[in-house]
Enzyme design. Structure first.
Site, PDB file in Angstrom:
ATOM      1  N   CYS A 117      28.221  33.978  48.388  1.00 37.18           N
ATOM      2  CA  CYS A 117      28.213  35.374  47.916  1.00 37.18           C
ATOM      3  C   CYS A 117      26.815  35.865  47.542  1.00 37.18           C
ATOM      4  O   CYS A 117      26.602  37.061  47.389  1.00 37.18           O
ATOM      5  CB  CYS A 117      29.158  35.535  46.733  1.00 37.18           C
ATOM      6  SG  CYS A 117      30.816  34.916  47.058  1.00 37.18           S
TER       7      CYS A 117
ATOM      8  N   HIS B  47      27.326  41.626  42.520  1.00 31.75           N
ATOM      9  CA  HIS B  47      28.353  41.038  43.386  1.00 31.75           C
ATOM     10  C   HIS B  47      29.712  41.336  42.771  1.00 31.75           C
ATOM     11  O   HIS B  47      29.906  41.212  41.561  1.00 31.75           O
ATOM     12  CB  HIS B  47      28.134  39.522  43.500  1.00 31.75           C
ATOM     13  CG  HIS B  47      29.257  38.819  44.189  1.00 31.75           C
ATOM     14  ND1 HIS B  47      29.816  39.287  45.360  1.00 31.75           N
ATOM     15  CD2 HIS B  47      29.958  37.695  43.859  1.00 31.75           C
ATOM     16  CE1 HIS B  47      30.786  38.471  45.729  1.00 31.75           C
ATOM     17  NE2 HIS B  47      30.899  37.507  44.833  1.00 31.75           N
TER      18      HIS B  47
ATOM     19  N   ASN C  19      36.783  40.944  46.640  1.00 32.60           N
ATOM     20  CA  ASN C  19      35.562  40.140  46.764  1.00 32.60           C
ATOM     21  C   ASN C  19      35.262  39.930  48.248  1.00 32.60           C
ATOM     22  O   ASN C  19      35.998  39.224  48.940  1.00 32.60           O
ATOM     23  CB  ASN C  19      35.761  38.796  46.057  1.00 32.60           C
ATOM     24  CG  ASN C  19      34.523  37.914  46.117  1.00 32.60           C
ATOM     25  OD1 ASN C  19      33.607  38.157  46.909  1.00 32.60           O
ATOM     26  ND2 ASN C  19      34.494  36.892  45.294  1.00 32.60           N
TER      27      ASN C  19
HETATM   28  N1  ACO Z   1      49.055  36.126  39.492  1.00 36.54           N
HETATM   29  C1  ACO Z   1      49.742  35.910  38.348  1.00 36.54           C
HETATM   30  N2  ACO Z   1      49.454  34.917  37.504  1.00 36.54           N
HETATM   31  C2  ACO Z   1      48.425  34.137  37.806  1.00 36.54           C
HETATM   32  C3  ACO Z   1      47.650  34.297  38.964  1.00 36.54           C
HETATM   33  C4  ACO Z   1      48.015  35.352  39.831  1.00 36.54           C
HETATM   34  N3  ACO Z   1      47.349  35.604  40.977  1.00 36.54           N
HETATM   35  N4  ACO Z   1      46.674  33.357  38.994  1.00 36.54           N
HETATM   36  C5  ACO Z   1      46.824  32.618  37.890  1.00 36.54           C
HETATM   37  N5  ACO Z   1      47.869  33.090  37.169  1.00 36.54           N
HETATM   38  C6  ACO Z   1      48.383  32.588  35.877  1.00 36.54           C
HETATM   39  C7  ACO Z   1      48.028  31.140  35.642  1.00 36.54           C
HETATM   40  O1  ACO Z   1      48.994  30.277  36.186  1.00 36.54           O
HETATM   41  C8  ACO Z   1      47.967  31.092  34.136  1.00 36.54           C
HETATM   42  O2  ACO Z   1      49.287  31.003  33.640  1.00 36.54           O
HETATM   43  P1  ACO Z   1      49.627  30.145  32.319  1.00 36.54           P
HETATM   44  O3  ACO Z   1      48.848  30.803  31.223  1.00 36.54           O
HETATM   45  O4  ACO Z   1      51.116  30.292  32.204  1.00 36.54           O
HETATM   46  O5  ACO Z   1      49.150  28.761  32.631  1.00 36.54           O
HETATM   47  C9  ACO Z   1      47.426  32.451  33.741  1.00 36.54           C
HETATM   48  O6  ACO Z   1      47.705  33.330  34.861  1.00 36.54           O
HETATM   49  C10 ACO Z   1      45.934  32.464  33.491  1.00 36.54           C
HETATM   50  O7  ACO Z   1      45.290  31.784  34.586  1.00 36.54           O
HETATM   51  P2  ACO Z   1      43.746  31.604  34.651  1.00 36.54           P
HETATM   52  O8  ACO Z   1      43.388  30.778  35.834  1.00 36.54           O
HETATM   53  O9  ACO Z   1      43.273  31.190  33.291  1.00 36.54           O
HETATM   54  O10 ACO Z   1      43.306  33.111  34.911  1.00 36.54           O
HETATM   55  P3  ACO Z   1      41.896  33.741  34.727  1.00 36.54           P
HETATM   56  O11 ACO Z   1      41.920  34.777  33.713  1.00 36.54           O
HETATM   57  O12 ACO Z   1      40.810  32.697  34.668  1.00 36.54           O
HETATM   58  O13 ACO Z   1      41.727  34.500  36.139  1.00 36.54           O
HETATM   59  C11 ACO Z   1      40.556  34.308  38.202  1.00 36.54           C
HETATM   60  C12 ACO Z   1      41.691  33.757  37.333  1.00 36.54           C
HETATM   61  C13 ACO Z   1      40.835  35.756  38.502  1.00 36.54           C
HETATM   62  C14 ACO Z   1      40.506  33.512  39.488  1.00 36.54           C
HETATM   63  C15 ACO Z   1      39.234  34.182  37.419  1.00 36.54           C
HETATM   64  O14 ACO Z   1      39.109  32.882  36.900  1.00 36.54           O
HETATM   65  C16 ACO Z   1      38.027  34.509  38.251  1.00 36.54           C
HETATM   66  O15 ACO Z   1      37.835  35.633  38.677  1.00 36.54           O
HETATM   67  N6  ACO Z   1      37.137  33.529  38.455  1.00 36.54           N
HETATM   68  C17 ACO Z   1      35.902  33.732  39.205  1.00 36.54           C
HETATM   69  C18 ACO Z   1      36.211  33.830  40.656  1.00 36.54           C
HETATM   70  C19 ACO Z   1      34.931  34.062  41.423  1.00 36.54           C
HETATM   71  O16 ACO Z   1      34.036  34.741  40.971  1.00 36.54           O
HETATM   72  N7  ACO Z   1      34.813  33.460  42.576  1.00 36.54           N
HETATM   73  C20 ACO Z   1      33.545  33.553  43.261  1.00 36.54           C
HETATM   74  C21 ACO Z   1      33.602  33.697  44.591  1.00 36.54           C
HETATM   75  S1  ACO Z   1      35.197  33.766  45.343  1.00 36.54           S
HETATM   76  C22 ACO Z   1      34.817  33.740  46.975  1.00 36.54           C
HETATM   77  O17 ACO Z   1      33.784  33.532  47.374  1.00 36.54           O
HETATM   78  C23 ACO Z   1      35.882  34.042  47.837  1.00 36.54           C
END
Ligand code: ACO
Length: 316
Positions: free
Chosen positions: A116, A241, A271
């Site tokens: 990215c 980004h 993204n």
């Molecule tokens: N829909 C519904 N619920 C979900 C989803 C979803 N898509 N994904 C996870 N959950 C649930 C989990 O199971 C968890 O449930 P629990 O509390 O019962 O265990 C809860 O939601 C929280 O999950 P987390 O993983 O803690 O969610 P978080 O707030 O961290 O969000 C996310 C996840 C959006 C992926 C975030 O961590 C993020 O944006 N990270 C950075 C991603 C990024 O920048 N990637 C870089 C490049 S990606 C690329 O190149 C393609």
């Protein structure tokens, strides 16, 4: 790590263009395939829709030709196409070769893969070629079709990704130019946080990527600003980004830049990896937010992990 400060030969950005596939996929549509909801995706990421489809080369050609047209330049005036992508059409040849042919460019062509951060990396490579006198005019493109390496039965990554491309034409100019400074960095020991094996799908540790992203974006942005002799108060626009609205908010807060100065396209595009910064740049230009004389920060992070920031003084 400081990798470069801008020297005597300047670089100007003289035309921008973008392209996204026709198909736009809503959160509601995704929730029919995996266990998620529009409410969760909007609240946790800021994404409402994203485009899926096309090929990396096809999107790149469309964006590149639009940038050439805006620059008022012909393909035979381009010394090379630099394509940032993490989703090449084939392993060999580089997708930039397909783009060079499709655009009718007669100069060179090569790919840059810094995930990215790829577009900002490619921009610094372009500057290096121009500053060394090895090139006078280049097309720098970020293009991705992440949907083709995504497992749509798994909700972690599939809600994030979108496809698209953004391009700029850059050329040598007398004087300091528009690119004032840049910093890039990487920590390959973190490559396990985000990867895709041959023939596989994207695998991501979202929480760890999130944590690391904010600190590297802030650090490299502060470094680039210092190299340009500026502070966060001097910034008129931030083009980050687009990975997660909460990452953008946290980074702005730690940088001391009001969040309203950040260009946001994640709601419509998701993204799009190396395409996200040039897509957002074009969005800011087309909406009239980007004006001559503005100080603009481009900043990104991604798989590797890699990160890169650049400071521009926008031209006419
Ligand atoms: N829909 C519904 N619920 C979900 C989803 C979803 N898509 N994904 C996870 N959950 C649930 C989990 O199971 C968890 O449930 P629990 O509390 O019962 O265990 C809860 O939601 C929280 O999950 P987390 O993983 O803690 O969610 P978080 O707030 O961290 O969000 C996310 C996840 C959006 C992926 C975030 O961590 C993020 O944006 N990270 C950075 C991603 C990024 O920048 N990637 C870089 C490049 S990606 C690329 O190149 C393609």
């Amino acid at each position: 790590m400081v990798l470069g400060q801008v020297g005597a030969q300047g670089m100007a950005l003289v035309g921008c263009g973008s392209a996204v596939p026709a198909i736009s996929v809503s959160n509601q549509q995704l929730s029919e395939r995996v266990d998620t909801s529009d409410e969760w995706i909007v609240e946790r990421t800021g994404i409402r829709r994203r485009h899926h489809g096309g090929t990396t080369s096809g999107l790149a050609i469309e964006a590149g030709l639009a940038a050439l047209e805006r620059a008022g330049r012909r393909p035979d005036e381009i010394d090379a196409v630099i394509l940032a992508t993490t989703t090449p059409d084939q392993i060999v040849p580089g997708t930039s070769a397909v783009v060079q042919d499709g655009m009718g460019v007669t100069g060179g062509a090569f790919d840059v893969n810094a995930a990215c951060s790829g577009f900002v990396y490619a921009l610094t490579v372009a500057h290096g070629l121009i500053a060394a006198g090895a090139a006078e005019r280049l097309v720098v493109i970020g293009s991705e079709t992440l949907s083709k390496i995504t497992d749509f039965t798994e909700r972690g990554v599939s809600i994030l990704v979108g496809d698209g491309a953004g391009a700029v034409v850059v050329e040598a100019t007398d004087g300091p130019g528009q690119l004032l400074s840049y910093r890039m960095g990487a920590d390959g020991s973190l490559r396990h946080l985000l990867y895709c094996d041959h023939g596989g799908h994207l695998v991501m540790n979202g929480k760890e990527v999130f944590r690391k992203a904010v600190s590297v974006v802030v650090e490299s942005s502060q470094g680039a600003l210092a190299d340009a002799g500026l502070t966060a108060d001097n910034l008129d626009l931030v083009v980050p980004h687009q990975a997660n609205l909460r990452i953008i908010g946290a980074a702005c807060q730690r940088l001391g830049v009001p969040e309203e100065k950040a260009v946001i396209t994640i709601d419509r595009y998701g993204n799009t990896s190396s395409a996200s910064i040039p897509l957002a740049l074009v969005d800011a230009l087309e909406s009239g937010r980007l004006q001559p004389g503005m100080h603009v920060l481009l900043t990104g992070f991604g798989g590797g992990m890699t990160w890169a920031s650049a400071v521009l003084k926008w031209g006419g």
